[in-house]
Design a protein around this motif. Structure first.
Motif, PDB file in Angstrom:
ATOM      1  N   ALA A  70       0.831  -1.215   0.000  1.00 59.25           N
ATOM      2  CA  ALA A  70       0.000   0.000   0.000  1.00 59.25           C
ATOM      3  C   ALA A  70       0.860   1.257   0.000  1.00 59.25           C
ATOM      4  O   ALA A  70       0.592   2.205  -0.744  1.00 59.25           O
ATOM      5  CB  ALA A  70      -0.933  -0.005   1.207  1.00 59.25           C
ATOM      6  N   ALA A  71       1.900   1.255   0.808  1.00 60.35           N
ATOM      7  CA  ALA A  71       2.775   2.441   0.894  1.00 60.35           C
ATOM      8  C   ALA A  71       3.579   2.633  -0.391  1.00 60.35           C
ATOM      9  O   ALA A  71       3.662   3.744  -0.915  1.00 60.35           O
ATOM     10  CB  ALA A  71       3.707   2.311   2.094  1.00 60.35           C
ATOM     11  N   GLN A  72       4.163   1.553  -0.908  1.00 62.71           N
ATOM     12  CA  GLN A  72       5.043   1.676  -2.063  1.00 62.71           C
ATOM     13  C   GLN A  72       4.280   1.855  -3.378  1.00 62.71           C
ATOM     14  O   GLN A  72       4.808   2.423  -4.333  1.00 62.71           O
ATOM     15  CB  GLN A  72       5.985   0.469  -2.125  1.00 62.71           C
ATOM     16  N   TYR A  73       3.029   1.401  -3.433  1.00 59.37           N
ATOM     17  CA  TYR A  73       2.202   1.614  -4.618  1.00 59.37           C
ATOM     18  C   TYR A  73       1.328   2.857  -4.460  1.00 59.37           C
ATOM     19  O   TYR A  73       0.526   3.152  -5.316  1.00 59.37           O
ATOM     20  CB  TYR A  73       1.297   0.411  -4.886  1.00 59.37           C
ATOM     21  N   THR A  74       1.485   3.539  -3.345  1.00 61.52           N
ATOM     22  CA  THR A  74       0.729   4.759  -2.989  1.00 61.52           C
ATOM     23  C   THR A  74      -0.783   4.560  -3.129  1.00 61.52           C
ATOM     24  O   THR A  74      -1.464   5.327  -3.803  1.00 61.52           O
ATOM     25  CB  THR A  74       1.204   6.002  -3.782  1.00 61.52           C
ATOM     26  N   PHE A  75      -1.290   3.539  -2.453  1.00 60.09           N
ATOM     27  CA  PHE A  75      -2.732   3.313  -2.405  1.00 60.09           C
ATOM     28  C   PHE A  75      -3.382   4.423  -1.583  1.00 60.09           C
ATOM     29  O   PHE A  75      -2.738   5.034  -0.728  1.00 60.09           O
ATOM     30  CB  PHE A  75      -3.054   1.959  -1.767  1.00 60.09           C
ATOM     31  N   PRO A  76      -4.677   4.642  -1.775  1.00 59.30           N
ATOM     32  CA  PRO A  76      -5.368   5.681  -0.995  1.00 59.30           C
ATOM     33  C   PRO A  76      -5.435   5.319   0.488  1.00 59.30           C
ATOM     34  O   PRO A  76      -5.328   4.142   0.856  1.00 59.30           O
ATOM     35  CB  PRO A  76      -6.760   5.717  -1.617  1.00 59.30           C
ATOM     36  N   ALA A  77      -5.630   6.331   1.306  1.00 59.54           N
ATOM     37  CA  ALA A  77      -5.653   6.133   2.760  1.00 59.54           C
ATOM     38  C   ALA A  77      -6.752   5.171   3.190  1.00 59.54           C
ATOM     39  O   ALA A  77      -6.620   4.495   4.214  1.00 59.54           O
ATOM     40  CB  ALA A  77      -5.819   7.473   3.470  1.00 59.54           C
ATOM     41  N   HIS A  78      -7.828   5.072   2.434  1.00 63.17           N
ATOM     42  CA  HIS A  78      -8.939   4.198   2.819  1.00 63.17           C
ATOM     43  C   HIS A  78      -8.706   2.726   2.456  1.00 63.17           C
ATOM     44  O   HIS A  78      -9.582   1.895   2.648  1.00 63.17           O
ATOM     45  CB  HIS A  78     -10.251   4.694   2.188  1.00 63.17           C
ATOM     46  N   LEU A  86      -6.805  -5.260  -1.699  1.00 65.34           N
ATOM     47  CA  LEU A  86      -5.660  -5.223  -2.614  1.00 65.34           C
ATOM     48  C   LEU A  86      -6.138  -5.446  -4.046  1.00 65.34           C
ATOM     49  O   LEU A  86      -5.759  -4.694  -4.960  1.00 65.34           O
ATOM     50  CB  LEU A  86      -4.622  -6.281  -2.216  1.00 65.34           C
ATOM     51  N   TYR A  87      -6.975  -6.438  -4.237  1.00 69.56           N
ATOM     52  CA  TYR A  87      -7.514  -6.698  -5.575  1.00 69.56           C
ATOM     53  C   TYR A  87      -8.292  -5.476  -6.084  1.00 69.56           C
ATOM     54  O   TYR A  87      -8.121  -5.062  -7.225  1.00 69.56           O
ATOM     55  CB  TYR A  87      -8.412  -7.940  -5.565  1.00 69.56           C
ATOM     56  N   ASP A  88      -9.123  -4.912  -5.235  1.00 70.56           N
ATOM     57  CA  ASP A  88      -9.905  -3.739  -5.636  1.00 70.56           C
ATOM     58  C   ASP A  88      -9.006  -2.582  -6.053  1.00 70.56           C
ATOM     59  O   ASP A  88      -9.282  -1.896  -7.037  1.00 70.56           O
ATOM     60  CB  ASP A  88     -10.833  -3.289  -4.501  1.00 70.56           C
ATOM     61  N   CYS A  89      -7.930  -2.351  -5.321  1.00 69.95           N
ATOM     62  CA  CYS A  89      -7.015  -1.256  -5.659  1.00 69.95           C
ATOM     63  C   CYS A  89      -6.269  -1.534  -6.965  1.00 69.95           C
ATOM     64  O   CYS A  89      -5.995  -0.608  -7.728  1.00 69.95           O
ATOM     65  CB  CYS A  89      -6.019  -1.019  -4.528  1.00 69.95           C
ATOM     66  N   LEU A  93     -10.437   0.330  -8.744  1.00 72.12           N
ATOM     67  CA  LEU A  93     -10.067   1.704  -8.412  1.00 72.12           C
ATOM     68  C   LEU A  93      -9.257   2.342  -9.536  1.00 72.12           C
ATOM     69  O   LEU A  93      -9.516   3.469  -9.948  1.00 72.12           O
ATOM     70  CB  LEU A  93      -9.278   1.732  -7.096  1.00 72.12           C
ATOM     71  N   VAL A  94      -8.302   1.600 -10.063  1.00 72.53           N
ATOM     72  CA  VAL A  94      -7.457   2.106 -11.147  1.00 72.53           C
ATOM     73  C   VAL A  94      -8.277   2.236 -12.434  1.00 72.53           C
ATOM     74  O   VAL A  94      -8.160   3.226 -13.158  1.00 72.53           O
ATOM     75  CB  VAL A  94      -6.239   1.182 -11.365  1.00 72.53           C
ATOM     76  N   HIS A  95      -9.140   1.247 -12.697  1.00 69.24           N
ATOM     77  CA  HIS A  95      -9.967   1.265 -13.900  1.00 69.24           C
ATOM     78  C   HIS A  95     -10.871   2.503 -13.920  1.00 69.24           C
ATOM     79  O   HIS A  95     -11.035   3.154 -14.956  1.00 69.24           O
ATOM     80  CB  HIS A  95     -10.801  -0.006 -13.980  1.00 69.24           C
TER      81      HIS A  95
END
Length: 149
Positions: A70-78, A86-89, A93-95
């Motif tokens: 999450a930190a290294q791929y800069t996922f959102p805070a939520h 992880l799958y959703d992100c 989310l990207v789509h």
């Protein structure tokens, strides 16, 4: 002799426009093997694709792995910090953020210990396999390379 001899410590010369991914399927999850991270990053730049890199060498548990990704791929805070999130992100989310050119993803030094055992490693890689399938359905390249600690 037309071709000069190459010393073992020299990098082979590639033709212009040739990437180290030549011959690698567009949607795949595979061991990093002979690929160097820098070559993969250069290929992503050359192909105008997203490059996502996570070094998980200091992770000890599933939660550590998810936190580091999450930190290294800069996922959102939520980010929910579980495999479903992880799958959703990596997909929805990207789509929803707009057209995507493609992805080269690296998971380096996935832990192999009692707190992150073989089953956990396979579950993690299954998330990326499912993400690869998701993007393949949309005709978007998604290549994931991994190594174990």
């Amino acid at each position: 002799m037309d071709t000069p001899l190459r010393r073992d410590n020299e990098t082979p010369v590639r033709k212009d426009g040739e990437t180290p991914l030549r011959g690698v399927r567009q949607n795949i999850v595979q061991s990093i093997r002979a690929f160097r991270v820098q070559d993969l990053q250069d290929a992503a730049t050359q192909l105008n694709q997203h490059f996502l890199y996570a070094n998980l060498g200091n992770a000890q548990s599933k939660q550590d792995v998810l936190d580091m990704i999450a930190a290294q791929y800069t996922f959102p805070a939520h980010f929910g910090k579980n495999f479903d999130a992880l799958y959703d992100c990596m997909t929805d989310l990207v789509h929803k953020s707009g057209p995507q050119p493609g992805f080269i993803v690296v998971l380096e030094q996935i832990p192999a210990n009692a707190k992150f055992d073989k089953e956990a490693r396979e579950q993690l890689l299954d998330i990326f396999r499912d993400a690869s399938d998701y993007w393949a359905d949309r005709k978007i390249p998604f290549r994931c390379f991994y190594s174990f600690l």
